[in-house]
Enzyme design. Structure first.
Site, PDB file in Angstrom:
ATOM      1  N   ARG A 177      22.992  23.707  78.453  1.00 55.01           N
ATOM      2  CA  ARG A 177      23.268  23.543  77.012  1.00 55.01           C
ATOM      3  C   ARG A 177      22.210  22.684  76.327  1.00 55.01           C
ATOM      4  NH1 ARG A 177      25.412  27.141  78.684  1.00 55.01           N
ATOM      5  NH2 ARG A 177      27.632  27.670  78.767  1.00 55.01           N
ATOM      6  N   SER A 227      34.116  26.517  73.180  1.00 58.15           N
ATOM      7  CA  SER A 227      34.368  25.415  74.117  1.00 58.15           C
ATOM      8  C   SER A 227      33.967  24.098  73.465  1.00 58.15           C
ATOM      9  CB  SER A 227      33.567  25.615  75.406  1.00 58.15           C
ATOM     10  OG  SER A 227      33.985  26.780  76.072  1.00 58.15           O
ATOM     11  N   GLU A 297      30.347  19.739  73.396  1.00 55.29           N
ATOM     12  CA  GLU A 297      29.394  20.840  73.327  1.00 55.29           C
ATOM     13  C   GLU A 297      29.183  21.231  71.868  1.00 55.29           C
ATOM     14  OE1 GLU A 297      29.397  25.442  74.790  1.00 55.29           O
ATOM     15  OE2 GLU A 297      29.646  23.908  76.341  1.00 55.29           O
TER      16      GLU A 297
END
Length: 306
Positions: A177, A227, A297
């Site tokens: 990420r 998420s 995230e």
């Protein structure tokens, strides 16, 4: 007070009037359906407009922030100062043998469909990610054991100093990420994806399977940013949150999904501060009960409301 509202005139030679919006509520452009206004929202239709807009902002000391589909974004209730550039109208896409050249505003599903149409495999993992190419490269988006780092060959960016650069996959420093784009504050203009020839039937079957998995497991009926937390090493965020007794927990319209505990959703009426308070509560409880730090995230941007 919007101290940049008169700065909209700086862009009048570049844009039609309807593509320059003053005090524009960003909740209209963010999947969470919350967030305060952008002082100035610009909607470019070409890469050259983006480049010139960033140049004008730099020359006039105006802060600039770029967004795509707003699928991984939480804008605070006070909004974003300066200029916000919305890239979703940059939708050029061309297939050249096993490569797809695609502009930053193209949705990942559209790329997935185009790849299948040309019997190209390798992008199926992204078929259900509700973001754009620019955002996906920025955060090295991934799902179902695939990620952008698997398929990106190179990208075109505006660097922090305003230069137009082409970066190779090696220069992108992809991580979980993360990417050099995120670390260095680059703006993605386009990407070249390197795929492989495959069988259309097999590609279609995989996309159908992944779509069914996503629809059965994720709370797609509610606004969310996907998420909410990154996966902690050695754990799954959703399981930690569920084991902490927080599945279905609500705060003023913000809630932990009862379908998938890794998702914070807006059940209706929540503001950004409610979602942020719930995120903090989840982090505190998981830390207290299991000693694990959860990191978001979802990207949190903007200012608190005065």
């Amino acid at each position: 007070m919007n101290k940049y509202n008169k700065s909209g005139n700086l862009f009048s030679q570049l844009y039609k009037e309807e593509y320059i919006k003053i005090d524009e509520p960003l909740k209209k452009y963010v999947n969470f359906k919350v967030g305060g206004p952008a002082d100035i929202l610009l909607i470019p239709e070409t890469k050259s407009q983006v480049i010139e807009s960033v140049k004008i902002c730099r020359e006039n000391n105006i802060p600039v922030y770029v967004i795509g589909n707003g699928s991984n974004l939480l804008v605070k209730d006070g909004g974003i100062r300066g200029v916000v550039i919305l890239l979703t109208s940059l939708t050029g896409m061309e297939v050249v043998e096993e490569k797809i050249e695609v502009e930053a505003g193209v949705m990942l599903k559209a790329v997935s469909d185009k790849a299948m149409e040309h019997s190209l495999t390798g992008f199926e993992f992204a078929c259900g990610i509700p973001g754009t190419i620019g955002g996906a490269v920025f955060m090295n988006a991934g799902a179902y054991n695939g990620s952008m780092s698997d398929v990106v060959e190179s990208i075109e960016v505006i660097s922090e100093d305003g230069e137009i650069k082409t970066l190779s996959k090696e220069e992108l420093d992809f991580g979980y990420r993360s990417s050099a784009v995120m670390k260095k504050g680059y703006i993605v203009l386009s990407a070249t994806l390197d795929l492989k020839h495959g069988e259309v039937k097999t590609i279609r079957e995989m996309i159908t399977d992944l779509t069914e998995k996503r629809e059965s497991k994720q709370p797609l009926e509610y606004p969310s940013a996907g998420s909410t937390f990154k996966r902690p090493e050695g754990y799954f965020a959703g399981k930690l949150i569920q084991d902490a007794g927080l599945k279905g927990y609500e705060m003023n319209g913000a809630a932990v999904s009862s379908k998938h505990s890794g998702f914070v959703i807006n059940k209706g009426g929540a503001r950004a501060k409610d979602i942020l308070n719930l995120i903090k509560h989840i982090q505190d409880e998981v830390k207290k009960q299991f000693g694990v730090d959860l990191h978001t995230e979802v990207r949190i941007v903007g200012e608190d409301e005065n």
